[in-house]
Design a protein around this motif. Sequence first.
Motif, PDB file in Angstrom:
ATOM      1  N   UNK A  84     -15.772  -9.295  -0.183  1.00  0.00           N
ATOM      2  CA  UNK A  84     -14.910  -8.181  -0.611  1.00  0.00           C
ATOM      3  C   UNK A  84     -14.891  -7.098   0.476  1.00  0.00           C
TER       4      UNK A  84
ATOM      5  N   UNK B 182     -17.725   7.981  -0.662  1.00  0.00           N
ATOM      6  CA  UNK B 182     -17.248   9.365  -0.489  1.00  0.00           C
ATOM      7  C   UNK B 182     -18.251  10.312   0.176  1.00  0.00           C
TER       8      UNK B 182
ATOM      9  N   UNK C 245      -6.559   6.214  -4.612  1.00  0.00           N
ATOM     10  CA  UNK C 245      -6.200   4.809  -4.676  1.00  0.00           C
ATOM     11  C   UNK C 245      -6.213   4.271  -3.262  1.00  0.00           C
ATOM     12  N   UNK C 246      -7.090   3.317  -3.004  1.00  0.00           N
ATOM     13  CA  UNK C 246      -7.097   2.642  -1.710  1.00  0.00           C
ATOM     14  C   UNK C 246      -6.656   1.218  -1.974  1.00  0.00           C
ATOM     15  N   UNK C 247      -5.473   0.861  -1.470  1.00  0.00           N
ATOM     16  CA  UNK C 247      -4.873  -0.431  -1.795  1.00  0.00           C
ATOM     17  C   UNK C 247      -5.842  -1.571  -1.516  1.00  0.00           C
ATOM     18  N   UNK C 248      -5.903  -2.523  -2.436  1.00  0.00           N
ATOM     19  CA  UNK C 248      -6.774  -3.694  -2.329  1.00  0.00           C
ATOM     20  C   UNK C 248      -8.239  -3.321  -2.165  1.00  0.00           C
ATOM     21  N   UNK C 249      -8.618  -2.154  -2.569  1.00  0.00           N
ATOM     22  CA  UNK C 249      -9.992  -1.729  -2.380  1.00  0.00           C
ATOM     23  C   UNK C 249     -10.512  -1.073  -3.659  1.00  0.00           C
TER      24      UNK C 249
ATOM     25  N   UNK D 197     -10.082   5.310  -8.035  1.00  0.00           N
ATOM     26  CA  UNK D 197     -11.139   6.180  -8.530  1.00  0.00           C
ATOM     27  C   UNK D 197     -10.551   7.196  -9.502  1.00  0.00           C
TER      28      UNK D 197
ATOM     29  N   UNK E 252     -14.610   3.859 -11.633  1.00  0.00           N
ATOM     30  CA  UNK E 252     -14.155   3.233 -10.387  1.00  0.00           C
ATOM     31  C   UNK E 252     -13.748   1.796 -10.672  1.00  0.00           C
TER      32      UNK E 252
ATOM     33  N   UNK F 190     -13.076  -1.451  -8.766  1.00  0.00           N
ATOM     34  CA  UNK F 190     -13.226  -2.034  -7.430  1.00  0.00           C
ATOM     35  C   UNK F 190     -12.504  -3.353  -7.363  1.00  0.00           C
ATOM     36  N   UNK F 191     -11.719  -3.537  -6.287  1.00  0.00           N
ATOM     37  CA  UNK F 191     -10.996  -4.798  -6.139  1.00  0.00           C
ATOM     38  C   UNK F 191     -11.951  -5.880  -5.646  1.00  0.00           C
ATOM     39  N   UNK F 192     -12.270  -6.821  -6.532  1.00  0.00           N
ATOM     40  CA  UNK F 192     -13.128  -7.941  -6.144  1.00  0.00           C
ATOM     41  C   UNK F 192     -12.365  -9.216  -6.490  1.00  0.00           C
ATOM     42  N   UNK F 193     -11.725  -9.835  -5.497  1.00  0.00           N
ATOM     43  CA  UNK F 193     -10.851 -10.966  -5.814  1.00  0.00           C
ATOM     44  C   UNK F 193     -11.595 -12.218  -6.277  1.00  0.00           C
TER      45      UNK F 193
ATOM     46  N   UNK G 186      -6.837   1.998   9.252  1.00  0.00           N
ATOM     47  CA  UNK G 186      -7.867   2.051   8.239  1.00  0.00           C
ATOM     48  C   UNK G 186      -8.619   0.727   8.088  1.00  0.00           C
ATOM     49  N   UNK G 187      -7.876  -0.390   8.194  1.00  0.00           N
ATOM     50  CA  UNK G 187      -8.514  -1.678   7.937  1.00  0.00           C
ATOM     51  C   UNK G 187      -9.131  -2.308   9.179  1.00  0.00           C
TER      52      UNK G 187
ATOM     53  N   UNK H 135      -4.922  -6.100  -6.846  1.00  0.00           N
ATOM     54  CA  UNK H 135      -4.008  -6.140  -5.697  1.00  0.00           C
ATOM     55  C   UNK H 135      -2.535  -6.091  -6.120  1.00  0.00           C
TER      56      UNK H 135
ATOM     57  N   UNK I 202     -18.295   1.425 -13.326  1.00  0.00           N
ATOM     58  CA  UNK I 202     -17.728   0.646 -12.227  1.00  0.00           C
ATOM     59  C   UNK I 202     -17.230  -0.692 -12.763  1.00  0.00           C
TER      60      UNK I 202
ATOM     61  N   UNK J 248       0.826  -1.208   0.000  1.00  0.00           N
ATOM     62  CA  UNK J 248       0.000   0.000   0.000  1.00  0.00           C
ATOM     63  C   UNK J 248       0.860   1.257   0.000  1.00  0.00           C
TER      64      UNK J 248
END
Lengths: 335, 531
Positions: A284, A174, B213-217, B220, B238, B240-243, A93-94, B39, B33, A83
């Motif tokens: 998720x 947001x 950018x929100x890591x693993x999330x 935008x 957007x 979206x990280x969906x594994x 945050x998590x 990741x 979206x 990150x």
Amino acid sequence: MAAAFGRFVSTLAATLLGLLAVTFVIGRVIPIDPVLAIVGDRAPAQVYARVRAELGIDLPLWEQFWIYCTKALSGDFGTSVLTTNPVLVDIARYFPATIELATLGTLVGTLVGIPLGVYAAVRAGSLGDQIVRVLGLVGYSVPIFWLGLMGLLLFYANLDWVAGPGRLDVAYDYYVTPVTGMLLVDSLMQGQTEVFWNAVSHIVLPVALLGYFSLAYIARMTRSFMLNELSQEYVVTARVKGLSEARVIWGHALRNAAVPLVTVVVLSYATLLEGSVLTETVFAWPGLGTYITSALQSADMNAVLGGTLVIGTTFVCLNVLSDLLYRLIDPRTRR
Amino acid sequence: MLMRSVRHFVSAAAVCAALIGPAAAATPADTLVEAWQIDDIISLDPAEIFEISTTEIAGNTYERLIGYDIHDVSKVFGVVAEDWTVSEDGKTITFKIREGRKFASGNPITAADAVYSLQRAIILDKSPAFIVSQFGLTKDNVKDKIKQTGDYTFTFEMDKAYAPSFVLYCLTSSVASVVDKKLVEEHEANGDLGYEWLKTHYAGSGPYSIRDWRANEAVVLERNPNYSGTAAPLARVIYRHVPETATQRLLLEKGDIDVARNLGPEQIAAVSANPDVKLAQAAKGTLYYFSLNQKNPTLAKPEVREAMKYLVDYQAIADTIMKNLGEVHQAFLPKGFLGAVNDNPYSLDVEKAKALLAKAGLPDGFTVTMDVRSTQPITGIAEAVQGTLAKAGIKVEIIPGDGKQTLTKYRARTHDIYIGVWGPDYQDPHTNAQTFASNPDNKDDAASKTLAWRNAWETPELGKQVDAAILERDGAKRAALYEAMQKEVMATSPFVVMFQQTEVAAVRANVKGFELGPSFDNNFVAPVSKE
């Protein structure tokens, strides 16, 4: 009191040091090259060598561990490779997302699990008891991610009762500024009721799932504690004295069973906090479990160590909390 | 007392359920979206970007000096650059920058920005820097070699007279993105050329800017109001990280996302029956292959190498495991590249393979291990290959592992057989020719670690051909050189190239203009709109 506090601190320190050492060694012996996570597959050799030196992994193991510990003592847990944030920032945050999920899950598990367990014990051997026991067995043995996917298929895809994976619909992203990091709390505090209800519709299913998981355990334990209490002499005495059955069960037997039950509930909470990884993946859900898993897969050791420490600390603190509650509920244990 | 609270709880739950109601199943009209496994993002700095998802994001948010037509890769045109001229000796290219264009910040784009961006990439020397530095540029000489000559002109000087198309294709890659010099310099700390800042921020001029950018999330993107080209119809994009791919399918069919990017063959087949969903697909440069480590004496026998190529049921895999995901392709250059060989001479022929093995003194076959990343379709292909190799007595023990784990072993040259993918770094044939056919130093601590090196395959003659081809300035002659190299590699190398990837995205039917390009960085979202 001071002695108790001292004991707490030393337990915490010993646990954390042990955790750190084990995680650290595991992190260094796993056959994954952390440099690759940064430079990628196609980087030239000199870039690879430079990053390796930057990470300090060319130093002897004990030296790396020493450097890590001294830094950690001053509150610096390093930067996450994945990150690029300081690990503490990431955790801040998590972790709230996980706390939100686990707390609600435990709440559901406790509020439903205890009455069910009591019921099963009182009606031991009846059909109702059998049903509770099967429910418990299923909740305890069926893989939670499978239940998660089935839940999504049924309640989200087919019935449309709940929202899908993630914490919010994209449209509501947001609106809320993170304060506690717990969306339900933050949206209410900021008067965003629409966002709140959207978050509720997203969290209902994972909470129900974790609630079921913890319920299965809590109900089973409640049942066995209650069976034990109900066979005690004081219960017979109370009945002979003419107390109502409800009073005997809820007022006397459950009160005594409550002492070990507190530990069960706290332990169940700790399990949800550290073990909801699969639930988080299926839904998720950007929580600590997801964070540590993806960090581990990339050998992002600062993140793994930081996350492990948080979980370890939480675990020790929860244990201390259960001790305190013990004393509160049962004054005899204070001595 | 307790019963009463239970009753309250139940009624409260019922109220909640009623209030929640059916989930809102539509994305906002002005937002695209996409659900995607993102990741792999570790940085947003164009000088460092080298991963699939970041490359795509950079392609949508930064402009480069040069671009190419995604429908005809051979058509190269200027983007930030208006035009360019090559000097007579072929060693210097003079670029002219288009006037009157702006960055998202509002700063004008000038030659100073282009020069700064290229110099910065070389000085920072991150993973993709070699794409530009291979023209003889180093930290020490870059300021003399890439020089501003006017407000809107600069020169790019190289150590040799490389084929111009080779140089130009390299300058279309994300490492050559033009960054906003003024903005980046404002955030410079300790002489880091703004690196710490740009890792998580944005300083470009593309149709979209990176908002978050929100890591693993999520990532935008937001429409860039200062973009010089046609403004994008949608305000936001957007990722979206969906594994979970099953989750992606669910979200798509419910309308909670517009695009699912990682569906497997069965999921693709399933969603294509849905009238609300359509498919977008494109042949990508990525190749699926397996390779034999030449440090293993058995695998080093030429007959064994050849036999392996006859022990894969290419067509059966393409029709099943790789259905919708790829097509048979056996040369190291993907279709669409200059000089690519598109005939596939090998097919499953167990008898021929057995004869070759017998000739190698291995009539009963042998036992070998294969490192396999636990992800589809790799696992599926590996199992299929295991089955056909067994027909000639070759027993393959599959060693499953996480991607980084198998790669670590591959890079350390401790594997027997490695199965994986390779994607070109830029659109010029040199990128793959170099890695598959050149191994200038086979020592364990060699500086150049190509795929040929990773498999300990020594290629003195081929290496010379690779070096010669980048200096050939005649396009047709150059193509012929690559064709010859591919045929040689197909026949003798320890590489069994099997398929070329087709990328498939499942898209909601109301989304218009969604197209996948031939490379990771030209899956452009700027033309996308919604009905």
